[in-house]
Scaffold this active site. Sequence first.
Site, PDB file in Angstrom:
ATOM      1  N   ASP A  70       0.859  -1.172   0.000  1.00 20.14           N
ATOM      2  CA  ASP A  70       0.000   0.000   0.000  1.00 20.14           C
ATOM      3  C   ASP A  70       0.902   1.231   0.000  1.00 20.14           C
ATOM      4  OD1 ASP A  70      -2.239   1.613   0.053  1.00 20.14           O
ATOM      5  OD2 ASP A  70      -3.204   0.508   1.668  1.00 20.14           O
ATOM      6  N   GLU A 120     -17.401  10.463   4.890  1.00 21.52           N
ATOM      7  CA  GLU A 120     -16.858   9.126   5.135  1.00 21.52           C
ATOM      8  C   GLU A 120     -15.944   8.742   3.983  1.00 21.52           C
ATOM      9  OE1 GLU A 120     -19.687   5.942   5.105  1.00 21.52           O
ATOM     10  OE2 GLU A 120     -20.587   6.542   3.213  1.00 21.52           O
TER      11      GLU A 120
END
Length: 732
Positions: free
Chosen positions: A271, A474
């Site tokens: 990542d 969000e």
Amino acid sequence: MTFRPTLTLPGLALLALASLGAHAQTTPVFRDAKQPLSVRVNDLIKQLSLEEKAQQMLDQSPAIPRLGIPAYSWWNEALHGVGRSAPATVFPQAIGLGATFDDDLALREATAISDEARAVYNAAIAKNHYVKYGGLTFWTPNINIFRDPRWGRGQETYGEDPTLTSRLGVAFVKGLQGPDPKYLKVAACAKHYAVHSGPERLRHEFNAEASPQDLRETYLPAFQALVKDANVEAVMCAYNSTNGEPCCGNEFLLSQVLRKEWGFRGHVVSDCGALDDLYQGHKTVKTKTEAAALALSRGVDLNCGDTYTKLPDAVHQGLLKESQVDSALAILLRTRFKLGLFDGPNATPYDRLGSEVVNSAAHRALAKEVALKSMVLLKNNGVLPLRPDLGKYFVTGPNATSVEALLGNYYGVNGQMSTVLEGLVSAVQPGSQIEYKQGALLDRPNINPIDWTTGEAKQTNAIIVVMGITGVLEGEEGESIASPNAGDRLDYNLPQNQIDFLKKLRQGSKTPIIAIVTGGSPMNLSEVHELADAVLLTWYPGEEGGNAVADLVFGKASPSGRLPVTFPKSLTQLPAYESYGMKGRTYRYLDAEPMYPFGYGLSYGKFTYSNLKFGKAKIGKKESAEVTVTITNTGTVAADEVAQLYLTHPPKAGTQTPLFALKSFKRVNLQPGASTQVNFTLTPAQLALIDKTGSAVTPSGPVTVYVGGSLPSARSLALGAAKPTSALLTIK
């Protein structure tokens, strides 16, 4: 004037032969498509310096002009359409695809996305554009388990269930990578490996502790399925630690499980910035060079970031051997060769895909189909569907005209986005009025106290309130610019100003209210459920979202989405967010009564289940069980039904046994009065339980098999779901 000699046909032929001979002598082995893949890869590696090797292991790999190799961007996104790139079809967010319970639809969506990805790539390289987000390696899908509704990135997943996630993920990868036996259409990536679902703010230093049972029962099955059943080309290691070791340096996850146990042959990518976390966040090592050495030695082939610029230093300091760099690079380069990137023009079946497929009429129709099948009707007291020829409709709410409410995160864009207001306006028949006022802000009270909206809204035949949340509240750390918690939702409620607005609309009025709710995660809808006559959850429905809402509101189609995640009544029903133990989590282990159960969703049709039968009433421990059930549409409209098969094993003292476990599902379409028989096969692996050591154990004795349109719970029945049918299966 330039002199050009005139050549006769024999002369041209001789020149052509000479050119072919020269080409045969000068074409590098790595560009010869007739050579074995390993030979080509090794030939290229031999021509690179150590520094060049390290640079080719970065997500933004620079060009190598002396070999005629252009720059390459490994980092590309396709979560629900080609993202962060050229204009493309915007499909519903991944959680919406999860709500379809339709793996054939997932395959078709991913096929359309990969067609567009190739078309966009072909157009870009024709103009010599080699830029970030412009390659053919897509870091999709996200198959983490949405274990807690507070996680802002849960919208990127297919929900909380490993069976649903596995099936949709396998289908999506197959659609992305394509069916050709030699060439990948694009390369897919299973992320984030593993045990990764928040908290966002702590992800660079957090240690997720998971028991052997929870690992094998919940967190690893989807990754295993994508590796073994879909041959996914890449796996992304996560930011966090799992059981004490950073995921991008985790011997157990990367070596023992991924490579040895599952036989994974693709490449592992970190990542972005995760290798820096090895020394900055987790503090496993002290320096960037040591982080590069650790990650490479543990099996990370591609670095999203710049940590691998230190690989030469690691070799010079004796922390690595250059042969280790070569081995990792060989794994990585295989992907570029399988994409046909060294084979010249028109080598792959996908090189002629053109821009005409991008956001084509067929792809827009598919985006609408996904949106229609994803939306979940949570309540309907009979007000829906509305007639499209009423005297007046009033549309209001903060998300009625919001493009953000269509997108979610990791999105693409195009110039034809259908907002909810646009969809509703297009559907209303001539002679009817439709008025719009926003009425309320997204997440704070109106600044101007003068409010004409509620009074005017009540002078109509129907009020449609478009509310909920968007990606500004969000999402991922750093993207949700209105979130106080780095994208996570530590407050489960809708913004209070929206609830207050809904109360004003309801006060003293019997005008039907239809609440259209956007969002990518569970939220507290208890007051919305009480105040509104109908509640339709749309998720982030993509470019055709508004048109799909209109079709459902006005009855051109019947709602058929099912919740892929439990909606608890409040966060007090859940364990602490930082806890990764499954006890008390998801429908499989939540003892408390939820607001909306997993698998729940209403329809304009009415379905009954009957005649649940087994091929054999008793089966051996190594046998599969054949299950059949009859579904009948006793309603008055044609509709889709999602048949869901759950198992319940007898609980044993001292063991963690799921209350229910989804094992299969099928979507069927039935005309009014029609019946169909649905068949399921339960394999020994599906019938097995996972014990506390993480081992699969075949049960003995009776296992309850349920088939119905929702989780077989009292709450589902109370909300109006079809009653499931059940029977006992004996395993000898």
